[in-house]
Scaffold this motif. Structure first.
Motif, PDB file in Angstrom:
ATOM      1  N   ARG A 223      -6.562  -4.630   4.885  1.00 41.36           N
ATOM      2  CA  ARG A 223      -5.398  -3.858   4.439  1.00 41.36           C
ATOM      3  C   ARG A 223      -4.486  -4.655   3.532  1.00 41.36           C
ATOM      4  O   ARG A 223      -3.295  -4.324   3.380  1.00 41.36           O
TER       5      ARG A 223
ATOM      6  N   GLU B 266      -3.030  -2.350   0.910  1.00 45.27           N
ATOM      7  CA  GLU B 266      -1.929  -1.494   1.352  1.00 45.27           C
ATOM      8  C   GLU B 266      -0.666  -2.309   1.607  1.00 45.27           C
ATOM      9  O   GLU B 266       0.449  -1.861   1.299  1.00 45.27           O
TER      10      GLU B 266
ATOM     11  N   ASP C 245      -0.064  -1.056  -6.959  1.00 48.21           N
ATOM     12  CA  ASP C 245      -1.456  -1.002  -6.539  1.00 48.21           C
ATOM     13  C   ASP C 245      -2.252  -1.943  -7.430  1.00 48.21           C
ATOM     14  O   ASP C 245      -2.499  -1.649  -8.604  1.00 48.21           O
TER      15      ASP C 245
ATOM     16  N   ASP D 162      -8.461   4.421  -1.021  1.00 47.28           N
ATOM     17  CA  ASP D 162      -8.015   3.178  -1.658  1.00 47.28           C
ATOM     18  C   ASP D 162      -8.313   3.138  -3.155  1.00 47.28           C
ATOM     19  O   ASP D 162      -7.638   2.411  -3.896  1.00 47.28           O
TER      20      ASP D 162
END
Length: 401
Positions: free
Chosen positions: A280, A283, A292, A13
């Motif tokens: 998450r 994501e 991101d 991540d």
């Protein structure tokens, strides 16, 4: 010069070395021992046991500064926000100030600032003695919520519904640094987004499945993005923009807000954090917006130019609908879960976090998971149905002793 990074996230991540490669500066990583795997290419990596409460982290960071006067301190997780701000203040380093960090981490300070600016928040009070709790219950009635002022992940949060539960709770002794709040009836939403160069760039709301205390009952936690046409989408976005304008928001930061929508159609702010949402969410945002959030925030804090698409700058909605869930551990020994190949095509990310033979005593926070996944769909309703379907499938297929 050099950059110091405090970290408690997995390398998948937060590959800082990839994000910051154009700087050609030395990177020093102080990280949780549980997350040190994968971090290579750094000048030094220091991994710590009991990272969240280990004050040797700050002490060694100060020692490092004597040898290498780093110019930037990065923190991407909730537990590191105050840690990094205190070092910046002491060393005279630019970045989020101690005052700003407190406003986002101290729930009493946060709610005081917001309520003074006419943002609706739950009634609240500092809880130092049983007298404080008694007075609050007499004024506001049951149920009430008790939690740490600087808590996260719903850890050590209690809902007291009646006198019996209150007596039992007090019998264990009051911890320090607590806040008591009125319990808000309503559905919980989270709103995640980005501030760059002191300007609000983007955010989008999601609705939680279950709630952040569902882990106490062994239920999964998840959420799904709201559709652009959902009547709450714009209301929640505007509410968060107002909150960010009131608080001393850092010039470059991600944020994660949680807001109740009540049966009376009110929006009541639970809290807001100056970091990317957990689980998450990161994501889900990547897949929905091709962005991101943490990467852009880190790059901006380090002085790099951020690559943000025009579509994102125009604050457009997701390219399709997404949602995620995390399944908490049971009391027992985990033996296995379905493989990726056994899952439907609309599952877009799947992580099994537990290992066969690993023992668990249930979940202790809202983000204690044995597996997580992200799903996509064409509509909110389709995502909701798919999450419910895959959750039932996994509950039936996972093996526990």
């Amino acid at each position: 010069m050099a950059i110091l990074i405090f970290n408690r996230l997995s390398h998948s991540d937060v590959p800082y070395e990839q994000w910051l490669k154009d700087l050609d500066e030395d990177l020093y990583l102080f990280t949780d021992k549980k997350q040190e795997t994968g971090f290579t290419g750094y000048t030094q990596v220091h991994a710590f046991e009991n990272y969240d409460t280990n004050n040797a982290v700050e002490f060694m960071a100060l020692e490092l500064y004597e040898q290498v006067p780093y110019s930037t301190v990065i923190a991407t997780a909730e537990r590191d926000i105050l840690r990094a701000a205190k070092l910046r203040e002491f060393l005279g380093i630019e970045g989020q100030s101690w005052e700003s960090a407190l406003a986002f981490r101290d729930k009493v300070k946060m709610k005081t600032l917001l309520s003074r600016a006419n943002i609706k928040v739950p009634a609240f009070a500092m809880l130092e003695t049983a007298v404080d709790l008694y007075k609050f219950i007499k004024q506001h009635g049951y149920p009430v919520v008790v939690k740490p002022v600087d808590g996260m992940g719903s850890r050590n949060t209690a809902i007291l519904k009646n006198r019996e539960e209150t007596i039992e709770y007090l019998s264990q002794g009051l911890a320090s640094n607590l806040i008591v709040e009125e319990f808000i009836e309503g559905e919980m939403y989270h709103i995640d987004g980005l501030v760059l160069g002191g300007k609000f760039i983007h955010c989008w709301p999601s609705k939680y499945f279950n709630d952040c205390l569902a882990f106490h009952d062994g239920k999964y936690l998840g959420s799904y993005l709201l559709a652009p046409q959902n009547p709450l989408t714009e209301r929640l976005r505007n509410e968060v923009i107002s909150i960010l304008q009131i608080l001393p928001t850092p010039a470059n930061t991600t944020f994660h807000a949680e807001i109740f929508h009540t049966p009376q159609d009110e929006l009541i702010t639970c809290e807001i954090a100056c970091r990317t949402g957990g689980s998450r969410i990161i994501e889900e945002y990547r897949q929905a917006f091709d962005v991101d959030l943490t990467k852009l925030s880190v790059q901006a804090q380090c002085g790099l130019k951020t690559d943000v698409s025009e579509r994102f700058l125009q604050r457009e909605g997701p390219k399709t609908q997404f949602g995620f869930i995390g399944l908490p551990p049971k009391h027992g020994v985990f033996q296995g879960a379905p493989t990726w190949q056994e899952l439907p095509h609309w599952v877009t990310e799947y992580n099994v976090l537990a290992k066969p033979g690993q023992s668990f005593t249930g979940a202790h926070t809202s983000v204690d998971y044995v597996l997580t996944l992200v799903v996509k769909g064409n509509t909110e309703q389709q995502v909701v149905q798919r999450i419910q379907d895959i959750a039932e499938f996994l509950e039936n297929k996972m093996v526990w002793d």
